[in-house]
Design a protein around this motif. Structure first.
Motif, PDB file in Angstrom:
ATOM      1  N   ALA A  35      39.365 -21.382  28.796  1.00  0.00           N
ATOM      2  CA  ALA A  35      38.209 -20.817  28.759  1.00  0.00           C
ATOM      3  C   ALA A  35      38.723 -19.592  27.694  1.00  0.00           C
ATOM      4  CB  ALA A  35      38.778 -20.187  29.821  1.00  0.00           C
ATOM      5  N   GLY A  36      37.334 -19.084  27.648  1.00  0.00           N
ATOM      6  CA  GLY A  36      37.219 -17.831  26.155  1.00  0.00           C
ATOM      7  C   GLY A  36      37.145 -18.011  25.070  1.00  0.00           C
ATOM      8  N   ARG A  37      37.411 -19.090  24.833  1.00  0.00           N
ATOM      9  CA  ARG A  37      37.813 -19.838  23.742  1.00  0.00           C
ATOM     10  C   ARG A  37      36.699 -21.515  23.391  1.00  0.00           C
ATOM     11  NH1 ARG A  37      43.378 -22.263  21.568  1.00  0.00           N
ATOM     12  NH2 ARG A  37      42.261 -24.377  22.326  1.00  0.00           N
ATOM     13  N   ASP A  38      37.049 -22.640  23.709  1.00  0.00           N
ATOM     14  CA  ASP A  38      36.283 -23.269  23.934  1.00  0.00           C
ATOM     15  C   ASP A  38      34.885 -23.290  24.776  1.00  0.00           C
ATOM     16  OD1 ASP A  38      38.541 -24.963  22.505  1.00  0.00           O
ATOM     17  OD2 ASP A  38      39.432 -25.210  23.635  1.00  0.00           O
ATOM     18  N   TYR A  39      35.225 -22.387  25.435  1.00  0.00           N
ATOM     19  CA  TYR A  39      33.908 -22.375  26.620  1.00  0.00           C
ATOM     20  C   TYR A  39      34.185 -21.515  27.504  1.00  0.00           C
ATOM     21  CZ  TYR A  39      36.737 -23.103  30.865  1.00  0.00           C
ATOM     22  OH  TYR A  39      37.580 -23.053  31.321  1.00  0.00           O
ATOM     23  N   VAL A  40      32.841 -20.669  27.347  1.00  0.00           N
ATOM     24  CA  VAL A  40      32.755 -18.868  28.299  1.00  0.00           C
ATOM     25  C   VAL A  40      31.638 -19.506  29.617  1.00  0.00           C
ATOM     26  CG1 VAL A  40      31.662 -17.188  28.025  1.00  0.00           C
ATOM     27  CG2 VAL A  40      33.149 -17.935  26.327  1.00  0.00           C
ATOM     28  N   ALA A  79      34.445 -15.981  18.350  1.00  0.00           N
ATOM     29  CA  ALA A  79      35.065 -16.750  18.565  1.00  0.00           C
ATOM     30  C   ALA A  79      35.446 -18.793  18.793  1.00  0.00           C
ATOM     31  CB  ALA A  79      35.769 -16.260  20.549  1.00  0.00           C
ATOM     32  N   GLU A  80      34.415 -19.256  18.430  1.00  0.00           N
ATOM     33  CA  GLU A  80      34.095 -20.380  17.784  1.00  0.00           C
ATOM     34  C   GLU A  80      34.236 -20.765  19.345  1.00  0.00           C
ATOM     35  OE1 GLU A  80      37.444 -21.727  16.045  1.00  0.00           O
ATOM     36  OE2 GLU A  80      36.790 -20.003  13.845  1.00  0.00           O
ATOM     37  N   VAL A  81      33.756 -20.528  20.552  1.00  0.00           N
ATOM     38  CA  VAL A  81      33.195 -20.646  21.595  1.00  0.00           C
ATOM     39  C   VAL A  81      32.206 -22.036  21.161  1.00  0.00           C
ATOM     40  CG1 VAL A  81      31.733 -20.352  23.804  1.00  0.00           C
ATOM     41  CG2 VAL A  81      34.020 -18.893  22.514  1.00  0.00           C
ATOM     42  N   THR A  82      32.547 -22.630  21.915  1.00  0.00           N
ATOM     43  CA  THR A  82      31.292 -23.966  21.717  1.00  0.00           C
ATOM     44  C   THR A  82      31.031 -24.413  23.004  1.00  0.00           C
ATOM     45  OG1 THR A  82      32.792 -25.945  22.426  1.00  0.00           O
ATOM     46  CG2 THR A  82      32.823 -25.582  19.897  1.00  0.00           C
ATOM     47  N   ALA A 103      20.120 -20.573  24.133  1.00  0.00           N
ATOM     48  CA  ALA A 103      19.481 -21.394  23.122  1.00  0.00           C
ATOM     49  C   ALA A 103      18.580 -21.737  22.487  1.00  0.00           C
ATOM     50  CB  ALA A 103      19.578 -23.082  24.165  1.00  0.00           C
ATOM     51  N   ASP A 104      16.777 -21.406  22.834  1.00  0.00           N
ATOM     52  CA  ASP A 104      16.373 -20.307  21.589  1.00  0.00           C
ATOM     53  C   ASP A 104      16.975 -19.570  20.676  1.00  0.00           C
ATOM     54  OD1 ASP A 104      14.745 -21.748  23.282  1.00  0.00           O
ATOM     55  OD2 ASP A 104      13.916 -19.868  24.488  1.00  0.00           O
ATOM     56  N   TYR A 105      17.878 -18.291  21.507  1.00  0.00           N
ATOM     57  CA  TYR A 105      18.651 -17.438  20.534  1.00  0.00           C
ATOM     58  C   TYR A 105      19.222 -18.139  18.845  1.00  0.00           C
ATOM     59  CZ  TYR A 105      20.476 -13.596  18.512  1.00  0.00           C
ATOM     60  OH  TYR A 105      20.574 -12.584  17.475  1.00  0.00           O
ATOM     61  N   ILE A 106      20.290 -18.960  19.774  1.00  0.00           N
ATOM     62  CA  ILE A 106      20.869 -19.548  18.626  1.00  0.00           C
ATOM     63  C   ILE A 106      19.814 -20.650  17.668  1.00  0.00           C
ATOM     64  CG2 ILE A 106      21.730 -21.801  18.695  1.00  0.00           C
ATOM     65  CD1 ILE A 106      23.728 -21.173  21.291  1.00  0.00           C
ATOM     66  N   SER A 107      18.915 -21.586  18.292  1.00  0.00           N
ATOM     67  CA  SER A 107      17.324 -22.106  17.458  1.00  0.00           C
ATOM     68  C   SER A 107      17.454 -21.267  16.168  1.00  0.00           C
ATOM     69  CB  SER A 107      17.191 -22.827  18.000  1.00  0.00           C
ATOM     70  OG  SER A 107      15.787 -23.266  17.621  1.00  0.00           O
ATOM     71  N   ASP A 108      16.816 -20.034  17.155  1.00  0.00           N
ATOM     72  CA  ASP A 108      15.825 -18.910  16.692  1.00  0.00           C
ATOM     73  C   ASP A 108      16.441 -18.375  14.625  1.00  0.00           C
ATOM     74  OD1 ASP A 108      14.289 -19.451  17.580  1.00  0.00           O
ATOM     75  OD2 ASP A 108      13.435 -17.717  18.891  1.00  0.00           O
ATOM     76  N   GLU A 116      27.312 -26.421  16.183  1.00  0.00           N
ATOM     77  CA  GLU A 116      28.581 -26.462  17.127  1.00  0.00           C
ATOM     78  C   GLU A 116      28.671 -25.996  18.531  1.00  0.00           C
ATOM     79  OE1 GLU A 116      31.561 -24.509  14.743  1.00  0.00           O
ATOM     80  OE2 GLU A 116      30.497 -25.737  13.002  1.00  0.00           O
ATOM     81  N   MET A 117      27.921 -25.089  18.762  1.00  0.00           N
ATOM     82  CA  MET A 117      27.344 -23.992  20.070  1.00  0.00           C
ATOM     83  C   MET A 117      26.138 -24.989  20.728  1.00  0.00           C
ATOM     84  SD  MET A 117      27.149 -20.033  20.839  1.00  0.00           S
ATOM     85  CE  MET A 117      28.096 -19.630  19.535  1.00  0.00           C
ATOM     86  N   GLN A 118      26.822 -24.807  22.064  1.00  0.00           N
ATOM     87  CA  GLN A 118      25.373 -25.482  22.612  1.00  0.00           C
ATOM     88  C   GLN A 118      25.495 -24.380  24.045  1.00  0.00           C
ATOM     89  OE1 GLN A 118      25.579 -29.062  25.064  1.00  0.00           O
ATOM     90  NE2 GLN A 118      27.819 -29.202  24.823  1.00  0.00           N
ATOM     91  N   SER A 119      23.906 -23.941  24.492  1.00  0.00           N
ATOM     92  CA  SER A 119      23.721 -23.497  25.760  1.00  0.00           C
ATOM     93  C   SER A 119      24.190 -24.434  27.040  1.00  0.00           C
ATOM     94  CB  SER A 119      22.985 -22.332  25.288  1.00  0.00           C
ATOM     95  OG  SER A 119      22.679 -21.534  26.271  1.00  0.00           O
TER      96      SER A 119
END
Length: 152
Positions: A35-40, A79-82, A103-108, A116-119
């Motif tokens: 938690a906090g590294r791989d996922y939040v 933090a390289e959270v995926t 997800a929109d923010y990541i895309s925009d 690498e990051m998913q919401s």
């Protein structure tokens, strides 16, 4: 007298359709990742973890989330959270909206280059988690059975 608008009306509607993770998949993630590294896990409820929260979650009330998306993305990226897992009571309102906005923010802002990051949302939200039995409630901080009995 004017009708009051819902809190989210001040922000653009999300364009994305959030992906849902089953609670069993989140449980496996919690057992195999950090938690906090791989996922939040993000608890979007405004009532500050009433009845308990999933271990390792942070509380970011949905009503104040939209203006913080950039800061959250920068922190999670550094933090390289995926995987960012959003939830509220049922994950059908605030949870799905937050996951879609992020997800929109990541895309925009990553120009579609951040693969690498998913919401995602926690399917069934915290209510589904708390109702799923001891295997799940054992992984809740501040679990209060009486709160969940009253909620059913």
């Amino acid at each position: 007298m004017a009708e009051s608008q819902p809190w989210y009306a001040a922000y653009p509607p999300p364009r994305s359709e959030p992906v849902a993770l089953k609670r069993e998949d989140v449980l496996a993630l919690m057992r195999n990742k950090v938690a906090g590294r791989d996922y939040v896990l993000v608890d979007l409820r405004r009532v500050d973890h009433e009845g308990g929260t999933i271990c390792g979650s942070i509380n970011l009330p949905a009503q104040s989330l939209y203006l913080s998306l950039g800061t959250l993305y920068t922190m999670f990226k550094a933090a390289e959270v995926t995987t960012v897992i959003w939830y509220c009571g049922s994950s059908r309102g605030r949870g799905s909206r937050a996951a879609a906005w992020f997800a929109d923010y990541i895309s925009d802002h990553a120009g579609g280059a951040d693969t690498e990051m998913q919401s995602v949302i926690l399917e069934g939200g915290i209510k589904g988690w708390a109702a799923a039995g001891k295997e799940f409630t054992a992984l809740m901080d501040g679990y209060d059975e009486d709160v969940w009995k009253a909620a059913s």
